[in-house]
Every structure is written in structure tokens, then in C-alpha cells.
Scaffold this active site. Structure first.
Site, short mmCIF file in Angstrom:
data_model
loop_
_atom_site.label_atom_id
_atom_site.label_comp_id
_atom_site.label_asym_id
_atom_site.label_seq_id
_atom_site.Cartn_x
_atom_site.Cartn_y
_atom_site.Cartn_z
CB CYS A 138 7.92 49.42 60.66
SG CYS A 138 9.17 50.46 59.89
CD GLU A 179 16.01 48.42 63.23
OE1 GLU A 179 15.03 49.05 63.67
OE2 GLU A 179 17.17 48.74 63.46
P1 NAD Z 1 7.88 38.52 58.82
O1 NAD Z 1 8.34 38.55 60.22
O2 NAD Z 1 6.77 37.63 58.47
O3 NAD Z 1 9.08 38.10 57.85
C1 NAD Z 1 10.29 38.84 57.79
C2 NAD Z 1 11.40 37.94 57.26
O4 NAD Z 1 11.66 36.90 58.20
C3 NAD Z 1 11.08 37.26 55.94
O5 NAD Z 1 12.22 37.28 55.13
C4 NAD Z 1 10.72 35.83 56.37
O6 NAD Z 1 10.94 34.86 55.37
C5 NAD Z 1 11.70 35.64 57.54
N1 NAD Z 1 11.33 34.61 58.51
C6 NAD Z 1 10.10 34.20 58.86
N2 NAD Z 1 10.18 33.25 59.83
C7 NAD Z 1 11.50 33.09 60.11
C8 NAD Z 1 12.22 32.27 61.04
N3 NAD Z 1 11.61 31.44 61.87
N4 NAD Z 1 13.56 32.36 61.05
C9 NAD Z 1 14.21 33.21 60.22
N5 NAD Z 1 13.58 34.00 59.32
C10 NAD Z 1 12.23 33.95 59.27
O7 NAD Z 1 7.55 40.02 58.44
P2 NAD Z 1 6.92 40.57 57.09
O8 NAD Z 1 5.49 40.22 57.03
O9 NAD Z 1 7.80 40.23 55.93
O10 NAD Z 1 7.09 42.16 57.30
C11 NAD Z 1 6.16 42.94 57.98
C12 NAD Z 1 6.63 43.21 59.41
O11 NAD Z 1 7.90 43.80 59.40
C13 NAD Z 1 5.72 44.17 60.14
O12 NAD Z 1 5.53 43.73 61.45
C14 NAD Z 1 6.53 45.46 60.14
O13 NAD Z 1 6.23 46.37 61.18
C15 NAD Z 1 7.91 44.93 60.27
N6 NAD Z 1 8.85 45.94 59.81
C16 NAD Z 1 9.63 46.58 60.73
C17 NAD Z 1 10.49 47.58 60.30
C18 NAD Z 1 11.37 48.34 61.27
O14 NAD Z 1 12.29 48.98 60.81
N7 NAD Z 1 11.12 48.31 62.56
C19 NAD Z 1 10.54 47.92 58.95
C20 NAD Z 1 9.72 47.25 58.07
C21 NAD Z 1 8.88 46.25 58.50
#
Ligand code: NAD
Length: 525
Positions: free
Chosen positions: A285, A251
Site C-alpha cells: 500500500c 486501511e
Molecule cells: P480487496 O479490497 O480486493 O480485498 C480485501 C479483502 O476484502 C479480501 O479479504 C476480500 O475477500 C474482502 N472483500 C472483498 N469484497 C468484500 C465485500 N463486499 N465485503 C466484505 N469483504 C470483501 O483488496 P486486495 O486486492 O486483497 O488488496 C490490495 C489492496 O489493499 C490495495 O488497494 C492496497 O493498497 C490495499 N492495502 C492497504 C493497506 C493499508 O494499510 N492501507 C495495506 C495493504 C493493502
């Protein structure tokens, strides 16, 4: 629009002396107030975490669906009991106003209610009638994958976590949850609620850390990954999962569009679009980031939007009275917002409202911002903003608006605003997104009966709805003889010319296009 002052959030997993930190400290993004801390899960403990989850899985599944639904009911009741504490933790840690926190709580608890009601029918075994070899009975069951790793972001930390967690547990998986390092207080509270509800420790484990911990957990080979987060992280996760052939559901980010037609109710549309773009300070999102407006109504529409913002939006720390739009949760996000805006302005964009971070406090507050005169060279037209900026773009024909919206590399949600139902339905039918709506936008995020998921760069797979439960299972099929087993089977050895001819004739008759032809082939004429 009113502004309240607020200090800075100082949240970090880095320590000043360069040593590896042992805790994640959480402070309010809107006031800087210390909120608490959680211990970081050491990378060395990942094998133990995974081993515990694996060992507990079979028992959890074999305890049966009734038992698991009963546990979900206890979780729902514990959420209900802790409603006010959950909401106040959300307000403090995310800087959200109470209404935003309440809406998130509502969608989260309703997700549990939905799976309590619908898991039985969704996971029920299914008999299959086979015309081929009908002397056997065949059926399909939905089986759990095993250990599900759930990695979640900070922006709706409760809702986005509870959906995959509830579905994974209902299906009989054990869960390892790595919440965002920027939402650890709500994660600790939800974990406590799970314990209070009697969820066994090894069936649901929470680990705290940043991306390195998430990456280490993937290397430990969970059986399924459910990831919600940004597109760049999603790509890394899909690559790591692909290497190990771990199925994953992604997602990801988006840049959603609202399309305002020339026959729209401008007042209602402006209120809906302002809410859809600014709820959670645009850190959703599915926030509306691009507003395509029919050129003939663009001027009055912008005027009404500006009035709605002026009347309805009060920016400040979520806990302050009357605030309707909260803080920008992380400094990283503030940098993206300011960077995209500066790039757009340098390339000729016009700021109609807002446009500059609010000074006077330590918090990260950014006003609702309206932008016009944009062009495709600007970052704000290509990349997700994830902040309270709405870009307004004129169009002349309906098909032009659809094409511009579909040209986006993302595809999460979109909306069309019109008084004409038929025109609206015809347009949403053409939008390449996970959810398309007429005269509403982000409501779909609160509806757990619908599958949630995007297309294109917004990811794949589904959470929520029956589809979200199916996503946490694999199909296993079974068969057994209908009556006493035959001495031999038609497909077994020996292979004889007589058997071949008999089967050949049967197949020709079976797949013949007409009944007359079938009969002719069967009787051999
Ligand atoms: P992010 O991608 O920076 O982090 C998300 C999660 O991934 C965190 O828990 C982080 O610690 C982990 N992570 C980071 N690098 C990783 C790796 N290499 N391997 C495994 N895990 C890793 O996102 P964010 O800043 O926390 O959230 C914002 C983003 O999330 C925005 O782009 C938003 O659109 C998206 N989002 C999407 C939805 C959806 O349903 N489509 C919903 C909410 C947020």
C-alpha cells in the site's frame, strides 16, 4: 537485472462444472506448484460463527488483561518457533523473495512484542478530577467493543492481519478473521499457530471465502470492523457498516510519492526509492509509485536509478536463489498493471526501463519499470498501480512538489530526500499523509510503535501503536460518591428559586475571567 522463468498461479474459488466450490486451492504465483487447500466457510454458518464469538467474549475479557497478555506471549513464542515455516509459506504463496518475507515476519512478531510490553499502560484506567461536582470520584476505562471482524488483503497477509488481531485480543474482544482468498495457506498456518499457543477456538475464528463471505459477516453485526484492502471494497464496507452503525477502521489503497530535492544524495536516494518502490514487487500500500524529482538533477537521478535496478534487481520466483523481486501475486493485479501501462504509453508516456511482462514461464513476472513524460490524463497518474512501476515527474520549486503530492486523492505515506534536515522537515510538515519521512520511505511499515493509517481516500482510524490498541476499545466512564452519599444532590428536584439563584451566582463566579471578579461575585458586590 536477471530473469528466471516461472509458471502460472492457478488459484480460484470457482469450479469448472459451475457448482459452488467447497475449497480454495492455493498454488504458487511464481511456479504454479500446488500448495494446499482450505475448506470454504459456508455462508449459512455465519450466524453460528458470530454466536460463538459473542458467547466467548465476556469470558475472554473477564479473564483479565494479565491473562490476555500471557496468551499474546505464547503466540509470540509460537511465531518464533515457526519462523522458518512461516517464511517459506510466504515465499511459496506470495512469490516473495526471502528478504521480503523475513521483513514481514519481523514486523509481525514485533507487533506482538509491542502489545505484550505496552498493553498494560495503554489500557490502564484513568482517574479524572472534575471541578464540577467534585464530591464524586470519576474514572475512564477502555472497554472492548465485543466481536471484532478483521478482513484483510493478500499482499502482506501476516503483518496486516496480526496487527489488528493482536490489538483486538489484547483489548478483550473476540475476533473473526476473514483473510484474503488469495492468502489462505499463510492464514491456515497462522490459525494453527494460534491454536498451538492455546488461543480458544471461539475467541479467535478464521473463516475462508471471498467478498461474499465478508459481506455476510458484516450483516451478522459484529461490534467493530477492521478492514485492510482496496478503496472500492473499503467504500462498500463503510456503506454496509454505516447502515448498521458498526464502527469501522479502514486501511485502504494509496499512491505514495517520494520527492527528491536538488540537494539530495542521489546515490542513496536512488537506492532507497528503488527499494521503496519495488519491495514486494511494488505490491505494498505504501510503495512509492510517483517520484517527483527536481528538474536540475532529474537526468543523473534517472541514470543512477537505472543502474541500481540493473545491479540489484533479479526478478523470479521467490524461492529461486538470488531473486530480489518476486511475482505479481494475482492475475487481477497483473491486468491492472498492464492496463495502466498501456494507457500511459498510448497517451505519450516514455518507458525508460522494463515495460513488458516477462515471458518464458507460467508465472506472473513483471520487470521494474520506469516511466517519464506522464500527464494527469493517464490512469497511472490517478489510480493505484500496486506493481513495480515508478513514474518520474520533474518539478521546479519545493512548494510545487508539495502541491502535486498533496493533490493526490490518497494520503498514506510520503517522503522527501535531501541533505538539508531543516528543508526536509519543513517539507514533510506540509505533506497530507499518515506518515511522512525524510530520507526513507517504507520503513515506517515495520515499526509497530507508530500508529498506521492514512488520510483522504487511504482510509481512517489506526492500527498498530498505542493508537491501534485504543482503536479496538471504546471509552466507558464510571463514577461513585467520594464519601457517604448525600441525602440529596444539588441538581435534583425540588427546583426552587433559592437553589436557582445560588447556582447562578456560583456559576458566574466560577467562570469569571479574573480572580478579583470571582471574589466580587461570590461575596455579592
Ligand atoms: P480487496 O479490497 O480486493 O480485498 C480485501 C479483502 O476484502 C479480501 O479479504 C476480500 O475477500 C474482502 N472483500 C472483498 N469484497 C468484500 C465485500 N463486499 N465485503 C466484505 N469483504 C470483501 O483488496 P486486495 O486486492 O486483497 O488488496 C490490495 C489492496 O489493499 C490495495 O488497494 C492496497 O493498497 C490495499 N492495502 C492497504 C493497506 C493499508 O494499510 N492501507 C495495506 C495493504 C493493502
Amino acid at each position: 537485472m536477471t530473469t528466471l522463468t516461472a509458471p502460472t498461479q492457478a488459484k480460484s474459488t470457482e469450479s469448472a462444472n459451475g457448482q459452488k466450490p467447497s475449497v480454495i486451492v492455493s498454488t504458487s504465483p511464481a511456479t504454479g506448484r500446488y500448495l494446499g487447500e482450505v475448506p470454504i466457510t459456508p455462508l449459512e454458518s455465519v450466524p453460528t460463527v458470530m454466536a460463538k464469538a459473542r458467547a466467548a467474549q465476556s469470558g475472554w475479557f473477564r479473564a483479565g488483561l494479565r491473562h490476555r497478555i500471557d496468551v499474546l506471549r505464547r503466540i509470540k513464542n509460537a511465531l518464533h518457533l515457526n519462523m522458518d515455516l512461516i517464511i517459506s509459506t510466504q515465499i511459496a504463496e506470495q512469490g516473495k523473495p526471502p528478504m521480503d518475507a523475513l521483513q514481514e515476519f519481523w514486523a509481525a512478531i514485533e507487533t506482538f512484542a509491542f502489545y505484550i510490553r505496552r498493553s498494560q499502560e495503554t489500557l490502564a484506567p484513568r482517574r479524572v478530577m472534575a471541578t464540577l461536582l467534585p464530591h464524586r470520584i470519576y474514572w475512564i476505562e477502555r472497554r472492548p467493543y465485543g466481536v471484532v471482524l478483521t478482513i484483510t488483503p493478500w499482499n502482506y497477509p501476516l503483518l496486516l492481519s496480526t496487527a489488528p488481531i493482536a490489538a483486538a485480543l489484547a483489548a478483550g474482544n473476540t475476533v473473526i478473521w476473514k483473510p484474503s482468498e488469495y492468502a489462505t495457506q499463510i492464514a491456515a498456518l497462522f490459525t494453527k499457530i494460534m491454536r498451538d499457543a492455546g488461543v480458544p477456538e471461539d475467541v479467535f475464528q478464521t473463516v475462508y471465502g471471498a467478498g461474499d463471505l465478508g459481506a455476510a459477516l458484516i450483516k451478522a453485526k459484529p461490534n467493530k470492523i477492521s478492514f485492510t484492502g482496496s478503496v472500492p471494497t473499503g467504500r462498500k464496507i463503510a456503506a454496509a457498516a454505516g447502515e448498521l452503525l458498526i464502527p469501522c477502521q479502514l486501511e485502504l489503497g494509496a499512491k505514495d510519492a517520494a520527492i527528491v530535492l536538488d540537494d539530495a544524495d542521489l546515490d542513496r536516494s536512488a537506492r532507497g526509492i528503488v527499494w521503496g518502490g519495488l519491495q514486494n514487487a511494488g505490491q505494498a500500500c505504501l510503495s512509492i509509485e510517483q517520484v517527483y524529482v527536481a528538474r536540475s538533477v532529474m537526468e543523473p537521478f534517472i541514470k543512477i536509478m537505472t543502474e541500481v535496478i540493473e545491479r540489484e534487481i533479479k526478478v523470479g520466483p521467490g524461492e529461486a536463489p538470488g531473486v530480489t523481486m518476486g511475482a505479481i501475486s494475482t492475475q487481477l493485479q497483473m491486468d491492472v498493471i498492464e492496463g495502466q501501462l498501456a494507457d500511459a504509453v498510448a497517451k505519450g508516456a516514455q518507458v525508460i526501463a522494463g515495460g513488458k511482462r516477462l515471458e518464458g514461464g507460467n508465472g506472473r513476472l513483471f520487470p521494474p519499470t520506469l516511466l517519464t513524460k506522464v500527464n494527469p490524463d493517464m490512469k497511472i497518474m490517478r489510480d493505484e498501480t500496486f506493481g513495480p512501476i515508478l513514474v518520474i515527474i520533474p518539478f521546479d520549486r519545493d512548494d510545487e512538489a508539495v502541491s502535486m503530492s498533496n493533490a493526490s486523492p490518497y494520503g498514506l505515506t510520503a517522503s522527501v530526500w535531501t541533505r538539508n534536515r531543516a528543508r526536509g522537515l519543513a517539507m514533510i510538515d506540509q505533506l497530507e499523509v499518515g506518515h511522512a519521512a525524510v530520507n526513507d520511505h517504507i520503513m515506517s511499515a515495520s515499526i509497530p510503535y507508530l500508529p498506521w493509517g492514512g488520510t483522504k481516500d487511504s482510509g481512517y482510524g489506526a492500527s498498530r501503536g498505542k493508537e491501534g490498541l485504543i482503536e479496538m476499545t471504546r471509552a466507558q466512564s464510571f463514577s461513585i460518591e467520594r464519601f457517604a452519599p448525600l441525602h440529596t444532590e444539588v441538581l435534583w428536584y425540588p427546583y426552587t428559586p433559592q437553589k436557582y439563584n445560588l447556582l447562578r451566582r456560583a456559576l458566574r463566579a466560577l467562570y469569571a475571567p479574573t480572580i478579583a471578579e470571582k471574589i466580587r461575585l461570590l461575596i455579592g458586590r
